[in-house]
Scaffold this motif. Structure first.
Motif, PDB file in Angstrom:
ATOM      1  N   GLY A 230      64.037  36.309  -0.489  1.00 46.16           N
ATOM      2  CA  GLY A 230      62.977  35.520  -1.118  1.00 46.16           C
ATOM      3  C   GLY A 230      63.460  34.139  -1.524  1.00 46.16           C
ATOM      4  N   LEU A 231      64.656  34.062  -2.090  1.00 44.83           N
ATOM      5  CA  LEU A 231      65.204  32.764  -2.470  1.00 44.83           C
ATOM      6  C   LEU A 231      65.435  31.887  -1.245  1.00 44.83           C
ATOM      7  CD1 LEU A 231      67.814  33.713  -5.237  1.00 44.83           C
ATOM      8  CD2 LEU A 231      65.482  32.860  -5.545  1.00 44.83           C
ATOM      9  N   LEU A 232      65.940  32.475  -0.175  1.00 49.38           N
ATOM     10  CA  LEU A 232      66.206  31.704   1.031  1.00 49.38           C
ATOM     11  C   LEU A 232      64.919  31.237   1.708  1.00 49.38           C
ATOM     12  CD1 LEU A 232      69.269  33.554   2.605  1.00 49.38           C
ATOM     13  CD2 LEU A 232      69.217  31.547   1.120  1.00 49.38           C
ATOM     14  N   LYS A 233      63.822  31.917   1.439  1.00 45.92           N
ATOM     15  CA  LYS A 233      62.528  31.463   1.939  1.00 45.92           C
ATOM     16  C   LYS A 233      61.977  30.316   1.093  1.00 45.92           C
ATOM     17  CE  LYS A 233      60.663  35.559   4.274  1.00 45.92           C
ATOM     18  NZ  LYS A 233      60.157  34.841   5.471  1.00 45.92           N
ATOM     19  N   GLU A 234      62.750  29.938   0.064  1.00 44.67           N
ATOM     20  CA  GLU A 234      62.389  28.877  -0.870  1.00 44.67           C
ATOM     21  C   GLU A 234      61.169  29.247  -1.702  1.00 44.67           C
ATOM     22  OE1 GLU A 234      62.172  25.160   1.199  1.00 44.67           O
ATOM     23  OE2 GLU A 234      64.320  25.148   1.631  1.00 44.67           O
ATOM     24  N   TRP A 235      60.998  30.550  -1.934  1.00 42.82           N
ATOM     25  CA  TRP A 235      59.996  30.998  -2.884  1.00 42.82           C
ATOM     26  C   TRP A 235      60.480  30.664  -4.284  1.00 42.82           C
ATOM     27  CZ3 TRP A 235      59.138  36.699  -0.845  1.00 42.82           C
ATOM     28  CH2 TRP A 235      58.448  36.648   0.376  1.00 42.82           C
ATOM     29  N   SER A 236      59.553  30.632  -5.228  1.00 44.03           N
ATOM     30  CA  SER A 236      59.953  30.491  -6.620  1.00 44.03           C
ATOM     31  C   SER A 236      60.726  31.737  -7.037  1.00 44.03           C
ATOM     32  CB  SER A 236      58.721  30.327  -7.514  1.00 44.03           C
ATOM     33  OG  SER A 236      57.978  31.542  -7.555  1.00 44.03           O
ATOM     34  N   VAL A 237      61.526  31.619  -8.094  1.00 46.06           N
ATOM     35  CA  VAL A 237      62.281  32.767  -8.591  1.00 46.06           C
ATOM     36  C   VAL A 237      61.335  33.909  -8.951  1.00 46.06           C
ATOM     37  CG1 VAL A 237      63.780  33.592 -10.453  1.00 46.06           C
ATOM     38  CG2 VAL A 237      64.176  31.337  -9.433  1.00 46.06           C
ATOM     39  N   ILE A 238      60.204  33.571  -9.572  1.00 40.60           N
ATOM     40  CA  ILE A 238      59.247  34.594  -9.989  1.00 40.60           C
ATOM     41  C   ILE A 238      58.639  35.300  -8.786  1.00 40.60           C
ATOM     42  CG2 ILE A 238      57.028  34.964 -11.147  1.00 40.60           C
ATOM     43  CD1 ILE A 238      57.741  32.667 -13.017  1.00 40.60           C
ATOM     44  N   ARG A 239      58.282  34.539  -7.756  1.00 39.73           N
ATOM     45  CA  ARG A 239      57.693  35.161  -6.565  1.00 39.73           C
ATOM     46  C   ARG A 239      58.708  36.062  -5.870  1.00 39.73           C
ATOM     47  NH1 ARG A 239      55.324  32.187  -1.051  1.00 39.73           N
ATOM     48  NH2 ARG A 239      54.743  34.154   0.010  1.00 39.73           N
ATOM     49  N   ALA A 240      59.955  35.595  -5.749  1.00 38.85           N
ATOM     50  CA  ALA A 240      60.989  36.402  -5.102  1.00 38.85           C
ATOM     51  C   ALA A 240      61.241  37.690  -5.882  1.00 38.85           C
ATOM     52  CB  ALA A 240      62.285  35.593  -4.977  1.00 38.85           C
ATOM     53  N   PHE A 241      61.213  37.603  -7.204  1.00 37.08           N
ATOM     54  CA  PHE A 241      61.404  38.769  -8.062  1.00 37.08           C
ATOM     55  C   PHE A 241      60.256  39.764  -7.896  1.00 37.08           C
ATOM     56  CE2 PHE A 241      60.826  40.477 -12.544  1.00 37.08           C
ATOM     57  CZ  PHE A 241      61.846  41.421 -12.449  1.00 37.08           C
ATOM     58  N   LYS A 242      59.046  39.265  -7.937  1.00 37.31           N
ATOM     59  CA  LYS A 242      57.868  40.121  -7.793  1.00 37.31           C
ATOM     60  C   LYS A 242      57.883  40.831  -6.441  1.00 37.31           C
ATOM     61  CE  LYS A 242      52.845  39.934  -8.569  1.00 37.31           C
ATOM     62  NZ  LYS A 242      52.348  40.614  -7.361  1.00 37.31           N
ATOM     63  N   HIS A 243      58.211  40.086  -5.409  1.00 32.17           N
ATOM     64  CA  HIS A 243      58.245  40.681  -4.071  1.00 32.17           C
ATOM     65  C   HIS A 243      59.326  41.751  -3.962  1.00 32.17           C
ATOM     66  CE1 HIS A 243      57.879  40.854   0.338  1.00 32.17           C
ATOM     67  NE2 HIS A 243      59.185  40.997   0.313  1.00 32.17           N
ATOM     68  N   SER A 244      60.488  41.498  -4.548  1.00 30.98           N
ATOM     69  CA  SER A 244      61.574  42.477  -4.450  1.00 30.98           C
ATOM     70  C   SER A 244      61.185  43.781  -5.140  1.00 30.98           C
ATOM     71  CB  SER A 244      62.866  41.908  -5.047  1.00 30.98           C
ATOM     72  OG  SER A 244      62.752  41.679  -6.432  1.00 30.98           O
ATOM     73  N   ASN A 245      60.453  43.698  -6.233  1.00 28.78           N
ATOM     74  CA  ASN A 245      59.984  44.894  -6.933  1.00 28.78           C
ATOM     75  C   ASN A 245      58.979  45.665  -6.082  1.00 28.78           C
ATOM     76  OD1 ASN A 245      59.514  46.658  -9.275  1.00 28.78           O
ATOM     77  ND2 ASN A 245      57.552  45.607  -9.444  1.00 28.78           N
ATOM     78  N   GLU A 246      58.029  44.949  -5.527  1.00 26.61           N
ATOM     79  CA  GLU A 246      56.959  45.595  -4.764  1.00 26.61           C
ATOM     80  C   GLU A 246      57.461  46.160  -3.439  1.00 26.61           C
ATOM     81  OE1 GLU A 246      53.511  42.660  -6.651  1.00 26.61           O
ATOM     82  OE2 GLU A 246      54.341  42.254  -4.660  1.00 26.61           O
ATOM     83  N   ALA A 247      58.311  45.419  -2.750  1.00 25.99           N
ATOM     84  CA  ALA A 247      58.824  45.898  -1.460  1.00 25.99           C
ATOM     85  C   ALA A 247      59.778  47.082  -1.648  1.00 25.99           C
ATOM     86  CB  ALA A 247      59.526  44.758  -0.724  1.00 25.99           C
ATOM     87  N   ALA A 248      60.605  47.028  -2.698  1.00 24.50           N
ATOM     88  CA  ALA A 248      61.504  48.153  -2.973  1.00 24.50           C
ATOM     89  C   ALA A 248      60.705  49.403  -3.290  1.00 24.50           C
ATOM     90  CB  ALA A 248      62.450  47.809  -4.123  1.00 24.50           C
ATOM     91  N   TYR A 249      59.625  49.239  -4.069  1.00 23.69           N
ATOM     92  CA  TYR A 249      58.790  50.390  -4.395  1.00 23.69           C
ATOM     93  C   TYR A 249      58.159  50.977  -3.135  1.00 23.69           C
ATOM     94  CZ  TYR A 249      54.972  53.253  -6.137  1.00 23.69           C
ATOM     95  OH  TYR A 249      54.107  54.301  -6.365  1.00 23.69           O
TER      96      TYR A 249
END
Length: 295
Positions: A230-249
């Motif tokens: 997510g960070l390498l996609k240049e997403w915001s920290v919050i967006r990358a965090f939210k995505h990591s939670n949802e995708a991991a789930y």
């Protein structure tokens, strides 16, 4: 061809270490240059045991030299590290991070400070935890500890949400720019909780806690890789965090639905890119010295 150097353990069967981290990074669009610290037949929680070996630190150094000769280090945008088999391997990481940042000053170092989980059969060699705490975590741009690892880093117990916020803010003063706590197990008994801290901001993410007969292995490695992507996609920290939670789930839920123990990363691969279920984040705020979160 730009990519990520991922220095972690590897299992031939199942998903842990690089076997958990590499494919999600690839599925999200990044090349990965994996370097294995150990190679086992399967993860170490199997009662039947496992086979395999730990690699000498010199192997990591030789592989890095080979990458440098072909110009691959300048194409590296992130170094991601997880389980290390020896202090000597940790020392090699210091050199690798420095070399990559000379070749590419914008590259980031993401450190998942694996200090061992005896309940999962994960043991680290003597001296590794100390090296992580004193050297690798302070020099990292991003750290991805669990609650125990964070408490060791900042030297305090974490028993509440307020403690977690205090610990994260303390960690930010020790070197890292971003702290992602991949599992806050003291916050809730029926929800899986994570926290992100950066720029004096803290957010909490929660998702359903699914029951398994035995603890899953490789979820932390999955979360680290998803957040790095997510960070390498240049997403915001919050967006990358939210995505990591949802995708991991999504991966954990698919594993649960199929009645499996090994993470069903391949079966859930589309969800890695675009998770179906969404979970709002809570922002931790201060009110009369009491920390809480509100959606």
């Amino acid at each position: 061809m730009r990519g990520v150097i991922s220095i972690q353990s590897h299992v031939v069967y199942g998903h842990a270490g690089n076997s958990s981290a590499v494919f999600p990074l690839q599925r999200m669009g990044f090349e990965v240059f994996p370097i294995h610290t150990v190679q086992f037949s399967n993860h170490t929680q199997y009662s039947e045991g496992w086979t395999g070996t730990a690699f000498p630190a010199s192997d990591i150094n030789e592989l890095t030299q080979g990458l440098e000769k072909i110009g691959a280090l300048k194409r590296c945008d992130a170094i991601l590290t997880g389980y290390q088999g020896s202090v000597e391997q940790c020392e090699m990481i210091v050199d690798i991070v420095r070399k990559v940042k000379i070749q590419n000053p914008t590259a980031i170092y993401v450190c998942d400070p694996v200090m061992g989980a005896p309940d999962k059969g994960c043991i680290v060699s003597e001296g590794i935890a100390e090296f992580l705490l004193k050297k690798l975590m302070p020099m990292a741009d991003v750290i991805v500890p669990n609650q125990f690892e964070l408490s060791q880093f900042v030297g305090m117990e974490i028993n509440s949400l307020s403690d977690a916020v205090t610990a994260c803010k303390a960690a930010l003063k020790l070197g890292p720019q971003i702290v992602l706590v991949k599992h806050l197990y003291s916050i809730s008994d029926n929800k899986f909780s994570m926290m992100i801290a950066f720029d004096d901001q803290c957010y909490i993410a929660q998702r359903p806690q699914l029951d398994f007969d035995k603890p899953l292995v490789g979820v932390g490695d999955l979360i680290s890789s998803l957040f790095t992507a997510g960070l390498l996609k240049e997403w915001s920290v919050i967006r990358a965090f939210k995505h990591s939670n949802e995708a991991a789930y999504a991966v954990v839920k698919k594993t649960h639905e199929l009645g499996e123990w090994e993470l069903q990363t391949i079966a859930a691969q589309d969800e890695i890119v675009e998770p179906t279920e969404k979970f709002e984040l809570g922002k931790c705020v201060e009110d009369n010295s009491f920390s809480y979160y509100s959606i």
